[in-house]
Design an enzyme around this catalytic site. Sequence first.
Site, PDB file in Angstrom:
ATOM      1  CB  SER A 157      -0.888   0.003   1.242  1.00 21.54           C
ATOM      2  OG  SER A 157      -0.083   0.261   2.373  1.00 21.54           O
ATOM      3  CE  LYS A 158      -2.157   6.206  -3.009  1.00 20.41           C
ATOM      4  NZ  LYS A 158      -3.378   6.936  -3.104  1.00 20.41           N
ATOM      5  NE  ARG A 159       0.634   0.460   6.128  1.00 25.74           N
ATOM      6  CZ  ARG A 159       1.349  -0.607   6.411  1.00 25.74           C
ATOM      7  NH1 ARG A 159       2.445  -0.502   7.119  1.00 25.74           N
ATOM      8  NH2 ARG A 159       0.964  -1.804   5.979  1.00 25.74           N
ATOM      9  N   GLY A 175       5.428   3.176   0.185  1.00 26.49           N
ATOM     10  CA  GLY A 175       6.074   4.014  -0.835  1.00 26.49           C
ATOM     11  C   GLY A 175       5.232   4.010  -2.093  1.00 26.49           C
TER      12      GLY A 175
END
Length: 493
Positions: free
Chosen positions: A247-249, A251
């Site tokens: 996920s965006k977490r 990167g």
Amino acid sequence: MNNQSEVRVRMAPSPTGFFHVGSARTALFNWLFAKHHKGKFILRVEDTDVERSSEEMIDVVLQGMEWLGMDRYEGPYFQSKRIDLYKEYIKKLLETGKAYYCYCDPQTLDKERKAAYARKEDWKYNRRCLSLSDADKEKKDQSNIPKAVRFLVPEQRVTYKDIVYGEISRDSKDIEDFIIQRANGMPTYNLACVVDDHDMGISHVIRGADHITNTPKQILLYEACDFAIPEFAHLPLILGPDKSKLSKRHGAVSLDEYKEKGFLSDAMVNYLALLSWSPGDDNEDFMDRKKPENLGTVDMVRLAKEFTLERVNKANAIFDVTKLEWMNQQYIHQLNHDKFQELLKPFIIKHGLMTEEILIRDHQRYVEICNLMQPRLKTLDGINNQGRYFFKDDFDYDQTALQKFTNRETLTIMKTFLPVIQDINPFEVVNIEITLLSFGKDHGLKVKQWIHPLRVFTTGTKAGPPLFDTLKLIGKQKCINRIEKMLKQKQES
Ligand code: GLU
């Protein structure tokens, strides 16, 4: 199961505004599978769920597909334009008693569900609307109570053989009568997906493992509609380095971000192909080496030839940016020089390293810098960090290197080199090399005593392309200015 002979697969993105690398992998596997079997690859946009699905959101997917070289497909088809077809089937299911209207208030049901979960109990819709009398229904209709349509889940075991995961079996007792048409009249994903997969003659449904829970519901719908059931192959999830779903977490997760960072589409394809798939011989290098001019591009033909679903591994894949960077570097390194120069230009302009006019005016200098940097860049965008000193004075200094090479001895040595550099005419690689080497030798210096500080003073780093070529491309006056600036700074401090 479907016994049609033509392979027809599809990629069915919901337009979310960005193209997740996981969706790109799904698209690629479908595309390779279709190519392997000389079948068709269909693009279908699942846009019934989206409040406002803009053209732009869809373009992101189309451009991503094109960037990765998957430019030939049937479609795109848009579910939002096929609502009437779904409604026809919903009507049939209602007429045959395989579906029923539900007038329950979604918020009330949601509260019930949450309360049950809080008590650690399972919750399933209790079919209260199934037993409504015609009179009750009429009354509710007259009061304009919104009504959804639920599928009446038959009691049975649903078993299918997933090409990747093997036999998957689920008791339909665990499946509630799910909604196939929302109260606003829009068909839901499961219904629209089944109707489309049937209508489009899809032979193999290849999609992310996050859809495994939908498959039994869809099989029940296939049966209720009397459709042939396609083959299913669910692709393992893609995880971040901490083994949670990517996920965006973690990167960058969108294809566009990788493009902007200067990953080559060919390296990306090679990398994505290896997420949960491997060829028989475990050779992960799919660079096209058939002709020298093909180097640095991916061999899609060989990939498609070797691609089989049987070799998709059940284990979830880890998205390893370091490996992707390594692969990208291999592709950049091998790329045809002219092509590299073209691909690098937007990054040069983006970072203000050269303008378009200067690129034309100083073409030869640009080519020489490219030749030095091509084997060293992990990404095209890396030119700004790794090669800014060729163009600009505001590059960063490696502080550890600076500390190491700005002691009294190196400062004295660099001071003695200044007039020598000043006198090199013309400031060409061979001249620079001969002059500096013989000066160092004549003064009893070991090469390492002056070469490292010279590099750090002029480029800010302790490693890089051959130093004499680098100095030439930085230019004499700039080299002198940088050395003088450093001497002044360090002597003052
Ligand atoms: N629209 C779904 C998604 O984006 C795809 C579902 C499918 O492939 O069946 O996840």
